[in-house]
Write a protein that holds these residues in place. Structure first.
Motif, PDB file in Angstrom:
ATOM      1  N   ALA A  55       0.818  -1.167  -0.065  1.00  0.00           N
ATOM      2  CA  ALA A  55      -0.093   0.032  -0.111  1.00  0.00           C
ATOM      3  C   ALA A  55       0.971   1.206  -0.126  1.00  0.00           C
ATOM      4  CB  ALA A  55      -0.904   0.031   1.182  1.00  0.00           C
ATOM      5  N   ARG A  56       1.789   1.205   0.744  1.00  0.00           N
ATOM      6  CA  ARG A  56       2.819   2.481   0.740  1.00  0.00           C
ATOM      7  C   ARG A  56       3.520   2.655  -0.614  1.00  0.00           C
ATOM      8  NH1 ARG A  56       4.289   0.434   6.020  1.00  0.00           N
ATOM      9  NH2 ARG A  56       6.172  -0.524   5.174  1.00  0.00           N
ATOM     10  N   LEU A  58       2.249   2.045  -3.387  1.00  0.00           N
ATOM     11  CA  LEU A  58       1.258   2.460  -4.394  1.00  0.00           C
ATOM     12  C   LEU A  58       0.329   3.468  -3.971  1.00  0.00           C
ATOM     13  CD1 LEU A  58      -0.347  -1.292  -5.214  1.00  0.00           C
ATOM     14  CD2 LEU A  58       1.263  -0.026  -6.546  1.00  0.00           C
ATOM     15  N   GLY A  59       0.747   4.152  -2.906  1.00  0.00           N
ATOM     16  CA  GLY A  59       0.253   5.176  -2.189  1.00  0.00           C
ATOM     17  C   GLY A  59      -1.395   5.077  -2.163  1.00  0.00           C
ATOM     18  N   CYS A  60      -1.711   4.072  -1.627  1.00  0.00           N
ATOM     19  CA  CYS A  60      -3.110   3.608  -1.139  1.00  0.00           C
ATOM     20  C   CYS A  60      -3.216   3.185   0.258  1.00  0.00           C
ATOM     21  CB  CYS A  60      -3.821   2.817  -2.072  1.00  0.00           C
ATOM     22  SG  CYS A  60      -2.978   1.027  -2.263  1.00  0.00           S
ATOM     23  N   GLU A  61      -4.412   2.890   0.519  1.00  0.00           N
ATOM     24  CA  GLU A  61      -4.861   2.181   2.057  1.00  0.00           C
ATOM     25  C   GLU A  61      -4.374   0.853   2.037  1.00  0.00           C
ATOM     26  OE1 GLU A  61      -5.469   3.898   4.609  1.00  0.00           O
ATOM     27  OE2 GLU A  61      -5.300   5.910   3.475  1.00  0.00           O
ATOM     28  N   GLU A  64      -7.205  -1.515   0.674  1.00  0.00           N
ATOM     29  CA  GLU A  64      -7.406  -1.527  -0.523  1.00  0.00           C
ATOM     30  C   GLU A  64      -6.692  -2.631  -1.257  1.00  0.00           C
ATOM     31  OE1 GLU A  64      -8.379   2.656  -2.134  1.00  0.00           O
ATOM     32  OE2 GLU A  64      -6.648   2.799  -0.782  1.00  0.00           O
ATOM     33  N   ILE A  65      -5.877  -3.319  -0.694  1.00  0.00           N
ATOM     34  CA  ILE A  65      -5.067  -4.422  -1.286  1.00  0.00           C
ATOM     35  C   ILE A  65      -5.623  -5.939  -1.016  1.00  0.00           C
ATOM     36  CG2 ILE A  65      -2.595  -5.504  -1.113  1.00  0.00           C
ATOM     37  CD1 ILE A  65      -2.767  -2.469  -2.302  1.00  0.00           C
TER      38      ILE A  65
END
Length: 152
Positions: A55-56, A58-61, A64-65
């Motif tokens: 997530a880090r 990809l810049g997401c929460e 969401e993975i």
């Protein structure tokens, strides 16, 4: 004669770095991350750590993975989720190509036949076909780039 493997879209040899990172979880820390016992919780901690790290990157929460067992499962999950989300937002037109991987085509057909998505007269499913030189065409629309998408 040296073999040349040309189906990397279907399956690709795991890199040495990825294999080294995964071996402990295939050999010694293989617990079921859904279990409540200590061995399982160690596997869950590793899984959640991996989710956070991805997530880090990809810049997401982390929530969401989602990990899947392979490409077909990932295709199915992505399409079903996109169709449901699109329908909730009033987007009822799915556009894809006629030459998608069979896992994608089967899922699109399931959506169409099960009326999961196509519940109203406004709902449509469009499949672009290939014309000469790789140009995709449908009803006068020409493009070289397309992604599977839901539109209203």
């Amino acid at each position: 004669m040296k073999m040349i493997y040309a189906d990397n879209a279907a399956t690709t040899r795991l890199s040495k770095k990825a294999m080294d990172a995964m071996l402990p979880y295939m050999d010694k820390l293989y617990g079921n991350p859904s279990g409540l016992y200590r061995f399982a919780q160690e596997a869950k901690e590793a899984l959640e750590d991996a989710r956070e790290r991805i997530a880090r990157c990809l810049g997401c929460e982390a929530r969401e993975i989602t990990f899947t067992s392979g490409g077909s499962e990932a295709d199915n999950q992505a399409l079903m989720s996109a169709a449901r989300l699109g329908e909730r937002k009033g987007k009822k037109h799915i556009i894809s190509t006629a030459f998608e991987h069979h896992a994608v085509l089967h899922t699109l057909e399931k959506l169409k036949n099960a009326h999961c998505l196509l519940k109203t007269e406004r709902s449509r499913m469009t499949r672009f076909t290939t014309k000469s030189k790789g140009v995709w065409e449908h009803d006068g629309i020409h493009t070289r780039k397309i992604c599977i998408a839901c539109y209203d």
